[in-house]
Write an enzyme that holds these catalytic residues in place. Sequence first.
Site, short mmCIF file in Angstrom:
data_model
loop_
_atom_site.label_atom_id
_atom_site.label_comp_id
_atom_site.label_asym_id
_atom_site.label_seq_id
_atom_site.Cartn_x
_atom_site.Cartn_y
_atom_site.Cartn_z
N SER A 37 33.03 47.63 41.73
CA SER A 37 33.24 46.28 42.27
C SER A 37 34.11 45.40 41.40
O SER A 37 34.68 44.42 41.88
CB SER A 37 31.88 45.60 42.49
OG SER A 37 31.18 45.50 41.27
N GLU A 206 30.28 25.77 40.70
CA GLU A 206 29.27 24.74 40.85
C GLU A 206 28.85 24.64 42.31
O GLU A 206 29.61 25.00 43.22
CB GLU A 206 29.82 23.39 40.39
CG GLU A 206 30.15 23.32 38.90
CD GLU A 206 28.92 23.47 38.03
OE1 GLU A 206 27.84 23.01 38.46
OE2 GLU A 206 29.05 24.05 36.94
N HIS A 222 31.61 39.80 37.74
CA HIS A 222 32.72 39.77 38.68
C HIS A 222 33.63 38.57 38.42
O HIS A 222 33.24 37.61 37.77
CB HIS A 222 32.18 39.75 40.12
CG HIS A 222 31.31 40.92 40.41
ND1 HIS A 222 29.94 40.85 40.42
CD2 HIS A 222 31.63 42.21 40.68
CE1 HIS A 222 29.44 42.05 40.70
NE2 HIS A 222 30.45 42.88 40.85
#
Length: 274
Positions: A37, A206, A222
């Site tokens: 990934s 956020e 990631h």
Amino acid sequence: MLRAGALAAVPALAMGEQTPGLAASRRRPTVFVAGDSTAATYATADHPRAGWGQALPVFLHDGVRVVNEALSGASSKSFYDLGRLDRIRAAIRPGDTLLISFGHNDEKITDPARGTDPWTTFQEHLRLYLDGARAARATPILVTPVERRRFTADGTPYLSHGDYPAAMTALATETGTELIDLTRLSFDLWSRLGPEATKDHLLWLEPGESVNYPDGVQDNTHFQAHGAIEVARLVVANSRGIPGRDRRALCDTDIPDDVLTWPPTRPAEGIEGV
């Protein structure tokens, strides 16, 4: 000849675009990516999440195709068992390049579908990728797993992949295979940036910052677009064998995030993981 379980339809990616069938006749050299990934190509619903394989075309001339087969959750073992290497072998041609980057999910040794031992089964599976590329007269390149964002309470970075990078490095030496030490390169980058600046590279958002992550996200594995671009830069800049390197792009330190594209769906759907 494909093993049982190999998939029939194969996405061919170039900045998120697909072409009908990997095995179609072509003249352009192609860079294939086998990985997990951290390298995968993501869809519009995942934006701004991106993998370094998704960003590779930014640093390659237009005459080079990228076929990103990297699959979320894949280890060197599960990628092979799912028939993903077969699918690459059916399409790869003389003069092409295969980037091979695993380790994140191989570390999950309690998962029999994915876990491998660094000095035995991990190396054994990696050999399958090397042999598959060389049988097609293509060039394999081993890429150690990109380092996670890991800092102690006092801001000191630390490594997280155990013996897997060393095992891959030893295999590269033994087999005369080019190695891109992305573990070291990314660790050095995270170390220079420090705990706060790395958040702009990893998937830290956020609440309300992205419609796709309304509650925010703190992901130390990631990347968002900027991080994917910078990790792809490390991969291409530190390779001798990747064809069509765009030196002007490699020297451009102000590449905007929107140079990447996100397809409507993930081109290489599979098990979720890392």
